[in-house]
Structure formats: C-alpha cells, structure tokens
Motif scaffolding. Structure first.
Motif, PDB file in Angstrom:
ATOM      1  N   THR A  32       0.795  -1.131   0.014  1.00 53.05           N
ATOM      2  CA  THR A  32       0.135   0.056  -0.024  1.00 53.05           C
ATOM      3  C   THR A  32       0.993   1.373  -0.137  1.00 53.05           C
ATOM      4  N   ARG A  37       2.526   5.826  -3.060  1.00 58.43           N
ATOM      5  CA  ARG A  37       3.660   6.862  -3.427  1.00 58.43           C
ATOM      6  C   ARG A  37       3.618   6.913  -5.150  1.00 58.43           C
ATOM      7  N   GLU A  58       1.346   9.665   9.814  1.00 61.77           N
ATOM      8  CA  GLU A  58       0.064   9.079  10.254  1.00 61.77           C
ATOM      9  C   GLU A  58      -0.530   8.145   9.234  1.00 61.77           C
ATOM     10  N   GLY A  86       2.650  -3.998   4.373  1.00 63.74           N
ATOM     11  CA  GLY A  86       2.311  -2.759   5.078  1.00 63.74           C
ATOM     12  C   GLY A  86       0.710  -2.615   5.014  1.00 63.74           C
ATOM     13  N   ARG A  89      -2.990  -2.502   8.364  1.00 59.89           N
ATOM     14  CA  ARG A  89      -2.310  -1.682   9.475  1.00 59.89           C
ATOM     15  C   ARG A  89      -3.070  -1.320  10.501  1.00 59.89           C
ATOM     16  N   GLN A  93      -8.914  -2.747   8.864  1.00 61.91           N
ATOM     17  CA  GLN A  93      -8.383  -3.119   7.353  1.00 61.91           C
ATOM     18  C   GLN A  93      -8.358  -4.791   7.464  1.00 61.91           C
TER      19      GLN A  93
HETATM   20  P1  AMP Z   1       5.170   2.340   4.093  1.00 63.89           P
HETATM   21  O1  AMP Z   1       5.964   2.438   2.649  1.00 63.89           O
HETATM   22  O2  AMP Z   1       4.460   1.169   4.147  1.00 63.89           O
HETATM   23  O3  AMP Z   1       6.227   2.665   5.107  1.00 63.89           O
HETATM   24  O4  AMP Z   1       4.148   3.590   3.901  1.00 63.89           O
HETATM   25  C1  AMP Z   1       4.467   5.001   4.056  1.00 63.89           C
HETATM   26  C2  AMP Z   1       3.068   5.565   4.517  1.00 63.89           C
HETATM   27  O5  AMP Z   1       1.904   5.427   3.693  1.00 63.89           O
HETATM   28  C3  AMP Z   1       2.609   5.197   5.832  1.00 63.89           C
HETATM   29  O6  AMP Z   1       3.376   6.155   6.808  1.00 63.89           O
HETATM   30  C4  AMP Z   1       1.175   5.799   5.669  1.00 63.89           C
HETATM   31  O7  AMP Z   1       1.063   7.160   5.918  1.00 63.89           O
HETATM   32  C5  AMP Z   1       0.721   5.266   4.526  1.00 63.89           C
HETATM   33  N1  AMP Z   1       0.117   3.986   4.400  1.00 63.89           N
HETATM   34  C6  AMP Z   1       0.895   2.863   3.818  1.00 63.89           C
HETATM   35  N2  AMP Z   1      -0.022   1.681   3.992  1.00 63.89           N
HETATM   36  C7  AMP Z   1      -0.845   2.025   4.912  1.00 63.89           C
HETATM   37  C8  AMP Z   1      -2.253   1.421   5.215  1.00 63.89           C
HETATM   38  N3  AMP Z   1      -2.313   0.029   5.068  1.00 63.89           N
HETATM   39  N4  AMP Z   1      -3.188   2.349   6.093  1.00 63.89           N
HETATM   40  C9  AMP Z   1      -2.755   3.428   6.274  1.00 63.89           C
HETATM   41  N5  AMP Z   1      -1.983   4.116   5.722  1.00 63.89           N
HETATM   42  C10 AMP Z   1      -0.862   3.684   5.023  1.00 63.89           C
END
Ligand code: AMP
Length: 191
Positions: A32, A37, A58, A86, A89, A93
């Motif tokens: 995710t 991104r 957040e 990811g 979370r 979910q």
């Molecule tokens: P990550 O690349 O998994 O570290 O995610 C980077 C950012 O994307 C996180 O700090 C959140 O802001 C958002 N994000 C990624 N996956 C989720 C998810 N499953 N639920 C909510 N926010 C997410």
C-alpha cells in the motif's frame, strides 16, 4: 492460493523481503505504501489527499487503502497468491481484507511478523532516507511518530491473526539472506 501478510514496523525490511518472497513463491506483491507513492507521483486526487497523512507519518484513512487493495485484487484474477506488505495496518483493515478474500473464495494463509529492535529500525530508516529521498525517512520526528503509530494502531493486528492461529513471529535482525531463510521456514509451517 498462498496469501501472506508480511508484517512489521517501519524499517523492518518488509519491502526487501517481499521482493524475494514473490520470486520464490510466484506471488503478486501488493504494497500500500508503494501504491500510495505512485499515486502521489502521478499527482492523482487520491495521492494528493494521502500526502497530508504520509508527510506526518500518520495512517491514511482505512476506506482509501481498502479501496486500493480491492481494485488490485480485481486486477489480478489469476494470481497464485498475494503478499500484502504494509497492509493491513489496523484491525478494521484486517477485517475488510478477510471480507474481500472471502468474496474471491480464498483467505489469508498466515501472517509473518518481522521483529526488529527500535534502534535498528531508526538506523535503517535514516539510511534508506539518504538513498530513496523519501521525506518520511529523513526527519527523526516523523520516523518516531511512524513507530508510535505502529505500536498504537498496527501492532493490535497481531492479535487478530493470532486468534486464528495464523501468526508467526520471525526474527528480523541479521543478514537479509538469513532473515529470508527464516521467513521461508515460517511459510512452510503455514502450508
Ligand atoms: P510504508 O511504505 O508502508 O512505510 O507506508 C508509508 C506511508 O503510507 C505510511 O506512513 C502511511 O502514511 C501510508 N500507508 C501505507 N500503507 C498504509 C495502510 N495500510 N494504512 C494506512 N496508511 C498507510
């Protein structure tokens, strides 16, 4: 199908290990964070809204990420299985994912949770920040917040899978290869 939740705090090595696991088990990788991104890079409405949360470390609202996962599942109807990286979370979910998979007549096989000490997480995230340029890896306050959000909102997801007998803890310190071997052994206990 083999459907794995690859779990762990930010900097635990989920993305690195997912890349090797998808190759070995011929799975589709759904991160995710990566999807968000790419939405951000494409300057979509979703990406622009998500950025407000991501910049602070957040969580993006559940409905947004659940919708993203639903469309990715629909886009891959003939997959052997998925690695969820990811996601989930939050417990909401995790429940939504179970519903989505049930509709596709499948389910989560298990959760592999990488365990890494906080000091090491911070070291890895700061190291990655220098290479990737990710804003959320470059600011210590944001890194700390992401770890706190993980402990508060995400760690309870362990209980969700644990109560279903699907949780496997995997030691996430050491070499990438040694951690990969431990993950593969844990996959064997799920099959
Ligand atoms: P990550 O690349 O998994 O570290 O995610 C980077 C950012 O994307 C996180 O700090 C959140 O802001 C958002 N994000 C990624 N996956 C989720 C998810 N499953 N639920 C909510 N926010 C997410």
């Amino acid at each position: 199908m083999l459907n794995i939740v690859l779990f762990g705090p930010p900097g635990a090595g989920k993305g690195t290990q997912a890349a090797s696991l998808v190759e070995k088990y011929r799975l589709v990788h759904l991160s995710t964070g990566d999807i968000l991104r790419s939405e951000l890079a494409a300057q979509t409405k979703l990406g622009t809204e998500a950025k407000l949360f991501m910049d602070k470390g957040e969580l993006v609202p559940d409905a947004v990420v659940i919708g993203m996962i639903e469309s990715k599942l629909d886009q891959n109807p003939s997959a052997n299985g998925f690695i969820f990286d990811g996601f989930p979370r939050t417990t909401a979910q995790a429940e939504a994912l179970d519903d989505l998979l049930r509709r596709k007549k499948t389910s989560i096989t298990g959760m592999l949770a990488l365990e890494v000490e906080k000091e090491e997480l911070i070291k890895r995230l700061q190291g990655r920040g220098k290479i990737s340029g990710r804003a959320d890896d470059q600011d210590i306050a944001i890194i700390e917040n992401r770890i706190n959000v993980y402990n508060r909102e995400t760690a309870p997801v362990i209980d969700y899978y644990s109560s279903q007998g699907k949780f496997r803890a995997v030691q996430g310190m050491g070499s990438i290869e040694a951690i990969f071997d431990r993950l593969c052994l844990a996959v064997d206990t799920l099959k």
